[in-house]
Write an enzyme that holds these catalytic residues in place. Structure first.
Site, PDB file in Angstrom:
ATOM      1  N   GLU A 183      19.357  -5.914  -2.876  1.00 55.41           N
ATOM      2  CA  GLU A 183      19.030  -4.707  -3.651  1.00 55.41           C
ATOM      3  C   GLU A 183      17.523  -4.627  -3.927  1.00 55.41           C
ATOM      4  O   GLU A 183      17.090  -4.298  -5.038  1.00 55.41           O
ATOM      5  CB  GLU A 183      19.828  -4.693  -4.953  1.00 55.41           C
ATOM      6  CG  GLU A 183      21.326  -4.592  -4.718  1.00 55.41           C
ATOM      7  CD  GLU A 183      22.134  -4.588  -6.014  1.00 55.41           C
ATOM      8  OE1 GLU A 183      21.709  -5.256  -6.982  1.00 55.41           O
ATOM      9  OE2 GLU A 183      23.179  -3.936  -6.055  1.00 55.41           O
ATOM     10  N   GLU A 267      28.758  -3.309  -1.058  1.00 58.87           N
ATOM     11  CA  GLU A 267      29.329  -3.438  -2.398  1.00 58.87           C
ATOM     12  C   GLU A 267      30.136  -2.181  -2.698  1.00 58.87           C
ATOM     13  O   GLU A 267      29.593  -1.118  -2.973  1.00 58.87           O
ATOM     14  CB  GLU A 267      28.241  -3.650  -3.457  1.00 58.87           C
ATOM     15  CG  GLU A 267      27.559  -5.008  -3.363  1.00 58.87           C
ATOM     16  CD  GLU A 267      26.659  -5.314  -4.552  1.00 58.87           C
ATOM     17  OE1 GLU A 267      26.652  -4.498  -5.517  1.00 58.87           O
ATOM     18  OE2 GLU A 267      25.977  -6.349  -4.525  1.00 58.87           O
TER      19      GLU A 267
END
Length: 627
Positions: A183, A267
């Site tokens: 991320e 995710e």
């Protein structure tokens, strides 16, 4: 005749050996022509996230079998740098930390493995996976193109590779992909003070370190689809987190991957994380099942984050930061409202997803493993009770002109007791703007207040009389793992203590209270006599009790009547509790209990009610906020 048979058998043996060798060296996983290819054939990843540190090692196989029975073909796990490098240069990959064994168990169950080593992982884990002591290295800047930091990441990546190199699919193992960073696009969006070119250089260097270490399986990145500009990197497949729009997913991946797939949501959230003092989050099972079906129909690979959350045992929980709360500490339970509960139970969400996946794959799935036995333990008598101040008196005292942080004291977690004696009276507003994170305040052993970073409470009136002792007991509530303050993660009292306009300097004393797993053996104080225990109200208190078991099983210790603190069972720190909720019980794995005598130690920092016993229950309470 015997000679001919001998030659025939020799020829067959050679043929079999060559065939087996050929199969071994031909095993591979690659990204080619816009597809995932497993041994040369198109392959879709149906993965679930499970973190081995959040599950007792004895339960790894059970949880992995639960995943396999749900229809998944892959398990994804973060690797937590600070879990394995316990102190600078001291690495531990044994016992509960045996990453190799976890991967081998997954292969035994029939699952492929995706590794997410970071070095930053977020994960609602302490400091996002970074070792706390990195902050003590002069000139080091976390998550930047910084020589000191990259020296440390290279050490970590090298250690990790040495553990898993033989478990890559090219060597006959189950590891098919490795994530680079994590991320990073979010970090880029938060750190506008760093040029984009510098961000890109850092990210590229992490990819290079992974490749130079020897990783030969495909690399990938993982970001929100709107953050690919900062998070994607040449040499790694971009994947999107939480993207439910398939057309948008394909559009954005094409933009950053030579106008082709494969397409993956690294995710996919069937649940969500929980913080102390906030409602326990729930995600609708029907919504998750419908989105799964959409991915399956459109050849989108996915990874449920989390399929099974587990537990933030000990002091491993992280925290978030936002504008309303200087810190949002994560719960001990990492149940996550996942398809498989914290204790490994199937849920209606699990059954819904299993039905959707099996209908799509048309495969007969394995039987669902039976749940672990659950027991209830009534009225554990707490027959030894200690005043924490008496316990602290037997520990080393560090003296300084000013309060020192945990890091300056070379302590990572737990508590620090700060003391100062006042020869002259002083009155005014006590200002602890440098509090990190939760403090109870005492004068001559009597509680006069508490300060709390979650509620932005840093000041309180105080009146210290002549010849008095001020004591401040500070808890590290978990370092921030996500958000703009991840680079500001020192703990304790990190700036000047003031009363009114006066800075309190000189003659500070500090006692380190790390509350390690050998905590019981460090208690040298005498228990408080039973008749005098009532005087412990509002005093930080340690309770110790023993209980006998004829059978073992999972259970949940009920803390609804308690204040705030931590619990040890047979020497293992099972985590934090706080009366605010929503978590009111803590999970005790049955494999950490034993037939015969067991021990429980409870530290209650608030101790608003003096306790004599504690019980466990068969059903967890995770969604009950204090009224």
């Amino acid at each position: 005749m015997k000679t001919k048979l001998k030659y025939v058998w020799t020829f067959l043996l050679i043929l079999t050996t060559v065939s087996a060798f050929s199969q071994k060296i031909n095993k591979n996983f690659e990204i080619k022509d816009g597809h995932f290819l497993l041994n040369g054939k198109p392959f879709s990843i149906y993965s679930g996230e499970l973190h081995y540190p959040r599950v007792p090692s004895q339960y790894w196989k059970h949880r992995l079998q639960m995943m396999k029975a749900m229809g998944l073909n892959t398990v994804t796990t973060y690797v937590f740098w600070n879990y394995h490098e316990e102190t600078p240069g001291k690495w531990n990959f044994s016992g509960e930390k045996d990453l190799q064994q976890f991967i081998k168990t997954a292969q035994e169950v029939g699952l492929y493995v995706i590794i997410r080593p970071g070095p930053y992982v977020c994960a609602e884990w302490e400091f996002g996976g970074y070792p706390w002591w990195l902050q003590n290295i002069k000139g080091l800047k976390i998550r930047e193109d910084n020589d000191q930091f990259l020296i440390e990441t290279k050490k970590y990546i090298t250690q990790l590779y040495n553990q898993v190199k033989d478990l890559q699919i090219t060597n006959g193992g189950p590891v098919i992909m490795v994530q680079a960073e994590n991320e990073f696009g979010s970090f880029v969006s938060q750190r506008k003070d760093i040029p984009l070119a510098s961000h890109r250089t850092y990210n590229a260097k992490i990819v290079k370190q992974l490749k130079d270490a020897g990783f030969s399986v495909p690399l990938f990145t993982s970001d929100g689809s709107w953050l690919f500009e900062g998070g994607s990197v040449v040499g790694a497949l971009p994947t999107a987190n939480g993207e439910d729009n398939v057309e948008n997913l394909k559009k954005i991946v094409n933009q950053y991957n030579n106008n082709q797939g494969p397409y993956m949501v690294a995710e996919f959230y069937p649940g969500w994380l929980g913080h102390w003092a906030e409602e326990f989050p729930r995600v609708d099972a029907t919504t998750v099942a419908r989105q799964t079906n959409k991915y399956l129909k459109n050849d989108v690979s996915f990874n449920y984050y989390m399929v099974h959350g587990g537990t933030n045992f000990g002091f491993t929980n992280g925290a978030n930061y936002d504008k309303n709360h200087d810190i949002q500490p994560d719960l001990t339970s990492y149940d996550y409202d996942a398809p498989i509960t914290e204790a490994g139970w199937r849920t209606p969400k699990y059954d819904s997803l299993r039905a959707v996946i099996s209908k799509h794959t048309k495969a007969k799935l394995p039987e669902i493993p039976a749940p672990i036995k659950v027991i209830e333990i009534k009225d554990i008598q707490l027959n030894k009770v200690y005043n924490l101040f008496n316990y602290a008196a037997g520990q080393e005292i560090i003296k300084s002109d000013k309060p020192q942080s945990f890091e300056e004291l070379n302590q990572g977690h737990g508590y620090v007791l700060y003391r100062r004696h006042f020869n002259q009276p002083i009155k005014g507003i006590l200002d602890l703007k440098g509090l990190r994170d939760y403090a109870t305040i005492y004068i001559n052993g009597e509680k006069v207040g508490e300060l709390n970073r979650y509620y932005n409470q840093y000041t309180m009136p105080i009146d210290i009389p002549f010849n008095a002792k001020l004591e401040i007991l500070v808890e590290n509530w978990g370092r921030i793992n996500y958000g703009e303050r991840i680079n500001e993660n020192t703990k304790g009292i990190i700036s000047a203590v003031k009363i009114g306009d006066t800075e309190i300097t000189g003659n500070w004393e500090m006692t380190k209270l790390p509350f390690l797993n050998d905590f019981a053996s460090t208690i040298k104080a005498k228990p408080v006599d039973e008749g005098k225990q009532v005087k412990l109200k509002d005093v930080p208190t340690v309770y110790q009790g023993e209980f006998d078991l004829n059978e073992v099983g999972d259970t949940f210790i009920d803390m609804q009547k308690w204040g705030k603190g931590v619990i040890f069972v047979n020497g293992k720190n099972i985590g934090r509790f706080w009366k605010q909720g929503p978590q009111q019980t803590l999970y005790i794995p049955g494999v950490w209990l034993k037939k015969g005598k067991n021990e429980v130690i409870i530290f209650d920092q608030l101790n608003e009610t003096v306790q004599t016993k504690v019980s466990t229950v068969k059903t967890p309470i995770l969604d009950q906020l204090a009224k």
